[in-house]
Every structure is written in C-alpha cells, then in structure tokens.
Scaffold this motif. Structure first.
Motif, short mmCIF file in Angstrom:
data_model
loop_
_atom_site.label_atom_id
_atom_site.label_comp_id
_atom_site.label_asym_id
_atom_site.label_seq_id
_atom_site.Cartn_x
_atom_site.Cartn_y
_atom_site.Cartn_z
N ALA A 194 57.05 22.51 29.01
CA ALA A 194 57.15 23.62 29.95
C ALA A 194 55.79 24.17 30.35
CB ALA A 194 58.02 24.72 29.35
N ASP A 195 54.86 24.32 29.40
CA ASP A 195 53.58 24.94 29.75
C ASP A 195 52.81 24.08 30.75
OD1 ASP A 195 53.20 23.00 27.75
OD2 ASP A 195 51.32 23.92 27.09
N GLN A 196 52.84 22.77 30.58
CA GLN A 196 52.16 21.90 31.54
C GLN A 196 52.86 21.93 32.89
OE1 GLN A 196 51.82 17.99 29.64
NE2 GLN A 196 49.65 18.35 29.34
N ILE A 197 54.18 21.90 32.88
CA ILE A 197 54.93 21.93 34.14
C ILE A 197 54.61 23.19 34.92
CG2 ILE A 197 57.26 22.12 35.09
CD1 ILE A 197 58.15 20.28 32.75
N GLU A 198 54.62 24.33 34.23
CA GLU A 198 54.36 25.60 34.91
C GLU A 198 52.92 25.68 35.40
OE1 GLU A 198 55.56 28.31 31.90
OE2 GLU A 198 57.69 27.94 32.23
#
Length: 751
Positions: free
Chosen positions: A186-190
């Motif tokens: 999630a952190d990379q996607i965001e």
C-alpha cells in the motif's frame, strides 16, 4: 487508508515447492541443521538447537548456499536460527579473507522454488560482494513471488522515474505507471499515485486494479471456537436472495454492498457489525464474453473459502497472518455469460487490536501464462497489463540465440519460457528448450532424433508447430510428426513417432498444425494428402484415446477449443471441407459445417461465435443439440492471408500477406477501415491492452491502435531478423521468435 502489512511467508505455502537440502554439508553439520529446523513454539527444541547452532556457525563460506537451501520448508523460528548462523559464518569468513560463493548465491536468488527469505538473504550477500551487480539484478524481480525482492525492484523503478521527472515528464509518467503495475504494497502504491498526480496523471486505483466492488452480503453466522469455518451454512448449498436465515444473533438476510475503498476492501465490520467469532458471506456476479481460464486473486487475513459457479476453488483456515494485494492466486474456469463467485470470510475470537479486521479484497484476471498457439484461449488476446506500446530499442529486455530454426511460438509458464527448434543438415535434430523468464538464462534443453520426414518448404522447418501445455507438462510436435511430452523440469514423460506409426502421414511442404490439450487429451492434427487423421492422445501416457479419419488434403490449420456454458468442451477441426466439432475425450463428432474453409489461417472463437476463414470470413453460431451451426454472416471482403483473424472487442481484424489490415464490425461484417502496414506478413497479430502487435516477415514489430477512426500505427521497432512465427504475450512482455533468436520486449527488465 488500507490496513496492509508486509506478507507473512506462510502465504507462500500455496504452490510452494519444498526443496530438500543438498547432501553437500558434512554429516555432523547436516545433523545440526536438522536440529535447528526442528525448533518450535514455546522454546521447543531450543536446548538442542543451542549446541547445534555452534556447530553450524563453524561452516565454511562454501557451505552458505547449503544453509540457505536448508531454509526451504522451515518454520519462522528455524528461519531465524539459520539466518543467525549464516550471518556469523559470513562475518568470520570475510574477516579471514575468504570469498563468498557469488555464483551459487545468484543461482539460489534466481530460483523461485527456494524460500523467499533465503532468496532475499542471498540477494543481501550478493549486494555485499558486488553492489552494482545486485542493482543490475533487481529489474528481474518486478514480478517476483517474494514481496521483499519485488518491493526493492519497484523502489528502483520509482527512483528511475523520479530522476526522469524534471527533464522527461512523459517518460517519468510511463515509468511510474510501470511501477504501479508491479507494486503490491500500500505505501508504494499510494506514493506512486501521488507522484503521478503531481505530474498531471490522476490515478483511479480501484479501476487500475480492477477490484470486484459490488456484492450481496449476509451474516453473521456463528464461528465460536473457529467451528464455523468447516460448518456448511445455507449460502454454501443454495443462494436464495429473499431467504431469511438463522444467524449468530438472530435472523439475517442478503443485502447489497458496494465498497468505496480504493483497494476494493469488503469490510464486514462496517457492513454488518464489529463482531468476533463470526462468519460472513459475499456473492458477486460478473460476465465473461467467452468461456476461458482466469485467476481469482484474493487478499485476506481471515479464514476464507471461495466458490466459482458452485464449485469450491480453495480455502484457508487461518487467522490474522497479514494480507497483501494478490496474496492468493487461484486458477478457475469461467463460463461464457454470467458467473457467480461466493466468498466465505471467517473471523475468530481474538480481541487484540491487530485482530480486529474482518475483510477481504478480490479481483479476477485472465490467466497470464501463454500455453499454446495464440494463447490460453486460442484467440491471440491477453489481458496482460504493462506490455509496452511505445517500442524503442531500449524495450528489448533480452535477446538470446537459438540452436536451430523454427516458427513455433514460445510458451510462457510461470518463470519459464519454452520453445522448440530444429537443427542439422536435414533438420532432423529436434530441440525443446527452456529459459528463465527474468533474464533468458538457459535452464534445460532436450534433443531428439526425428523418426519421420523432415523435408519442408524452405520458408518453414521441422519446428513449425507450436507446443501446448496444461501447466504441468509441455507437449511438443514437429513437422516430422514426432510428438514428445516433458514435465516442466525437462523429464521425459512419453514420446510418439506418429510419422513412424503412420508412415504415409506427411506432405511435401511440411506439417504445421499446432497442438491443444484439453480434458486430459492432447489433440494432434496430422492432416495431409494421403494418410490424413487427427488423434486424441492421452496426456498422461501418450497412447491413442481416439483417431479420426480426416479429408485427404494438405492442411496447416490448428485445432481450437470451444467452451460453452453448461456444455461439454468441443475441439474445432478446420479443413478444406469445413469445420468439425468433436468431443475431446472420445473423438465423437458433435456437429459439422460442410461448406469449405481455408487450409492456412485458423478460425477463432469469440463470445460463443466461431469466426472461420471460409469464403472470406464466415461467422457461425453453434446451437445446442443441432447437427449444424447457424450461419450468422459472410463477407468475401475480409479474406485473410496466412495470418489468422483476430477479434478485439466488437471488431474483427484480418491481415493479408501484403500487409493490408482490415477492420470490420463483428456484429455484421461491415468493413470499417483498412490500414497498410510495412512489409509482408505470415505471423498472426496478438492483442494486449486493446493494441495489436503485428510482426512482419522482416522482423518489424508494429503496434496498432484499432480504436482510432482509421486505425493507427502508434510505434514500430525493427528487429532485423526474419520472423514467420506468431509472437506470444505474458509477464508484461511481447516475445518474438525468429529463426535465430528469441527476443523479449518489455516486462520486468524494462527501465
């Protein structure tokens, strides 16, 4: 904000191969390793492990790969004991001037059968030996099953995009989009989505990932003592939308639910209530334009089961082991038209803050392996994301030489690329070759002597037909009518010399019909001017299940599987006489179209219709129980050349040998536009992301956007090689095979 954590390694148990530790360790050390592997919860085995660790930590640098392999199948406790021992060995040996075994470490890193943590540790050691080498390896892990390696590869791509953002904005957007297609945390996607938005390219994450968002929910049912996971509640037996069912705390009914989460989370706590010891069910309906193989991809930290069209696919009775995007991937068969998916999500009675989530996310994607001529559905169309549209020389990820000629398309199965070739003055040495997907490194090769006729027209060769795979084995046939089955590690399963068994079955120009494998049967068309037949070979033994006499005329078309909802599979055999539909298990004829057809380009199935190169193009619609299919329309203006027709959405495209691409309405055959491409063509176009990839005989790859009013070539790349065979699509890449080379364009190596 999605509540995602790094993947716990236990999620790899689905499909994870446990590899035995090699016997290279000294006997005493091997015994000590087994004591480390035997540790368990609550201090189990710790006393024995303490003494064993002392022995293991005395290993030499050359033993490090063996210690990494010992991590395969180990529990989380044992992994930490083994890692500590490895780090101790590294520290002592490097301080003494010993060199770490770089090549062996790289072999472990590249082999996805090994434990993801062992592979990650191997990468860390390689980076210690040669940091530039480690960085150069990273692009090969953009689709890696190990989340840490995949994360590192995505981070490298993000850094590349950040460097492009100042002076090459469009290039930065392309690179960030590629990173987004591979990111799973999630952190990379965001972060990627924010950076794309800063560059003026807004991202709809829900649309990008294609989550199933609309559901019918019911619950809660009782899961006290975790007994509800195995208990069969009414939704598992019958779906009655108006039914009132006895639930955990009283009567429950179905109700509609649509997730607003960017990550597609179906949150039972939000939809029902924050309960513990409960079971909830979710049902979604979706449509497929044809019967096809697909993947259900699930992220869930609760207990779960999944059914598709009433058939149980898989289940997992464990709780709160973390979740990530596409954590579980399950192959399924979809039927044409409506499909129904049922999810059972079980919450246990743990009360800690980290045990509150009661949710899942799910999406359905096409099966991305390329398992036969024109792909898994025999239509040349792939839902594979990330295939490059703007081709340039840097799009070439790798290019490797082949030991002989061939027109067969490569197969891509997991982390393997498989292709056939023929060599020798008489083309009588037959090759089956397997390469590693990430970098094209050779994994194995098997050679056979032809038993049948190998003389062909100079334009083709003995390795003209494309093999087929059921995901467990590769089945290859050659122009000599030699048919061989190998498992994916190259072990010979069976060999049939059909040219020796039936010596009159050949023609003067060579054979080129590719294989299909369906319902445990390998279908081989050996159709010619003399002893003409099609055989159904048992995929397990190679023995004839059936053998069907066929029209005595040379035929180079390939069989195609017709899948219809609620009906048995049919194999469609095209010949000069027309089209014959047969039962793959028995060879019994189901129906026939007897108005003739081409013997070069093959038919294609789309949305239940059969598009046949017959009198130009003839579109048929099979009817249940009928001895003859209904003729929908016919157009002489759409006559294809050597290349088979392709369907993109509601458009039919044909390509003649001179490079004229014609687009027509699939509904009625009305011609919409024509576009002249550069060069002459034999290869059938393939489709990804709505774009056609057309490869001319002189090796020029042209990417066509058929949605434009007159069609448009959006990019082209000359490879400078003769290409007659049809390309393949998988892993975000286009694979092109020439007489001399196998080339990968795009994918995880593209920067």
């Amino acid at each position: 904000m999605v509540r995602m954590q790094s993947l716990v390694w236990a999620s790899f148990l689905m499909g994870f191969a446990v590899i035995d530790a090699p016997a290279a360790l000294p006997r005493r050390m091997a015994a000590a390793v087994e004591k480390l592997r035997a540790v368990g919860p609550e201090g189990q085995g710790h006393a024995a492990a303490q003494a064993a660790w002392t022995d293991v930590s005395k290993a030499k640098a050359s033993h490090i790969p063996d210690l990494l392999v010992a991590m395969d199948g180990a529990n989380d406790y044992a992994l930490n004991w083994l890692r500590s021992a490895v780090e101790t060995v590294v520290q002592r040996e490097t301080a003494a001037g010993a060199k770490l075994p770089a090549k062996a470490l790289e072999n472990i890193l590249r082999d996805t059968r090994h434990h993801p943590r062992a592979r990650r540790l191997a990468f860390e050691l390689i980076r210690r030996i040669d940091a530039p080498k480690a960085e150069a390896l990273l692009p090969g892990f953009l689709q890696d099953p190990g989340p840490e390696l995949r994360r590192d590869a995505v981070a490298q791509l993000m850094a590349t995009a950040a460097g492009q953002a100042n002076g090459a904005k469009a290039m930065a957007v392309t690179t960030y989009r590629q990173a987004l297609g591979h990111a799973r945390e999630a952190d990379q996607i965001e972060d990627i989505a924010k950076r794309l938005q800063d560059l003026g390219d807004k991202v709809d994450l829900a649309k990008t990932f294609g989550w199933v968002s609309k559901w019918q929910l019911i619950g809660p049912f009782d899961n006290t003592g975790e007994a509800g996971f195995a208990k069969v509640y009414p939704p598992e037996e019958r779906l009655e939308w108006s039914a009132e069912l006895p639930g955990k705390s009283g009567p429950v009914k179905w109700f509609p639910y649509e997730t607003r989460s960017e990550y597609g989370l179906v949150d039972f706590n939000q939809a029902i209530s924050s309960l513990k010891g409960a079971v909830g069910y979710a049902v979604a309906e979706f449509w497929s334009d044809s019967a096809r193989t697909a993947q259900v991809r699930l992220g869930c930290k609760n207990g779960w089961k999944i059914w598709v069209n009433g058939a149980l696919v898989f289940g997992r009775d464990e709780y709160h082991r973390s979740a990530e995007i596409d954590q579980y991937r399950m192959p399924v068969s979809l039927q044409a038209g409506k499909n129904v998916i049922l999810v059972k999500c079980a919450q246990n009675e743990q009360t800690q803050d980290w045990a509150k989530e009661w949710e899942f996310q799910l999406r359905i994607t096409d099966e991305h392996d390329w398992t036969q001529f024109r792909g898994p559905n025999g239509d040349g169309v792939s839902a594979e994301p990330g295939v490059p549209v703007r081709l340039e020389p840097s799009s070439i990820t790798w290019s490797i030489g082949l030991p002989g000629r061939g027109l067969s398309s490569p197969l891509i199965i997991g982390d393997k690329v498989l292709v056939t070739a023929s060599s020798g003055a008489r083309q009588d040495r037959l090759h089956v070759l397997c390469f590693r997907l990430s970098d094209g490194a050779p994994l194995w090769e098997r050679q056979f002597w032809a038993t049948g006729r190998t003389m062909t027209h100079e334009k083709i060769g003995a390795a003209t037909p494309t093999p087929a795979s059921d995901g467990k084995a590769i089945y290859a046939i050659f122009s000599s009518n030699d048919c061989v089955a190998l498992d994916l590690d190259g072990r010979l399963l069976w060999f049939r010399g059909l040219g020796r068994d039936y010596p009159n079955a050949s023609n003067s120009l060579g054979m080129s019909s590719s294989l299909v494998v369906v319902d445990g049967v390998v279908v081989a068309m050996v159709e010619n001017d003399s002893e003409s037949f099609t055989a159904g070979l048992d995929a397990r033994t190679g023995l004839n299940r059936w053998k069907l006499d066929r029209p005595k005329k040379a035929n180079w078309t390939s069989p195609v599987v017709l899948r219809s909802p609620g009906q048995p599979n049919r194999v469609l055999l095209q010949s000069s006489a027309g089209v014959t539909a047969v039962d793959p298990s028995t060879g019994k004829v189901a129906w026939e179209f007897s108005e003739g057809a081409s013997t070069v380009p093959s038919l294609v199935v789309s949305a239940g219709r059969v598009v046949v190169p017959a009198n130009g193009i003839t579109v048929l619609e099979p009817e249940v129980g009928a001895a003859k299919p209904k003729s929908v329309w016919r157009s002489a203006q759409l006559r294809p050349g050597t290349a088979s027709p392709v369907v993109v959405g509601d458009r039919l495209l044909t390509l003649n040998d001179g490079g004229i691409l014609t687009c027509a309405s699939l509904q009625d055959g009305k011609r919409l536009w024509q576009l002249r491409l550069k060069g002459s063509f034999s290869a059938t176009p393939v489709v990804a992301g709505g774009h056609l990839y057309c490869v001319s005989e002189d090796g020029r790859v042209q990417v066509v956007d058929p949605s434009k009013p007159e069609g448009a070539v959006v990019s082209e790349l000359p490879l400078g090689q003769t290409v007659i065979g049809t390309p393949s699509l998988a892993a975000g890449s286009l694979f092109v095979r020439s007489d001399a080379k196998l080339v990968r364009l795009g994918g995880s190596g593209l920067r």
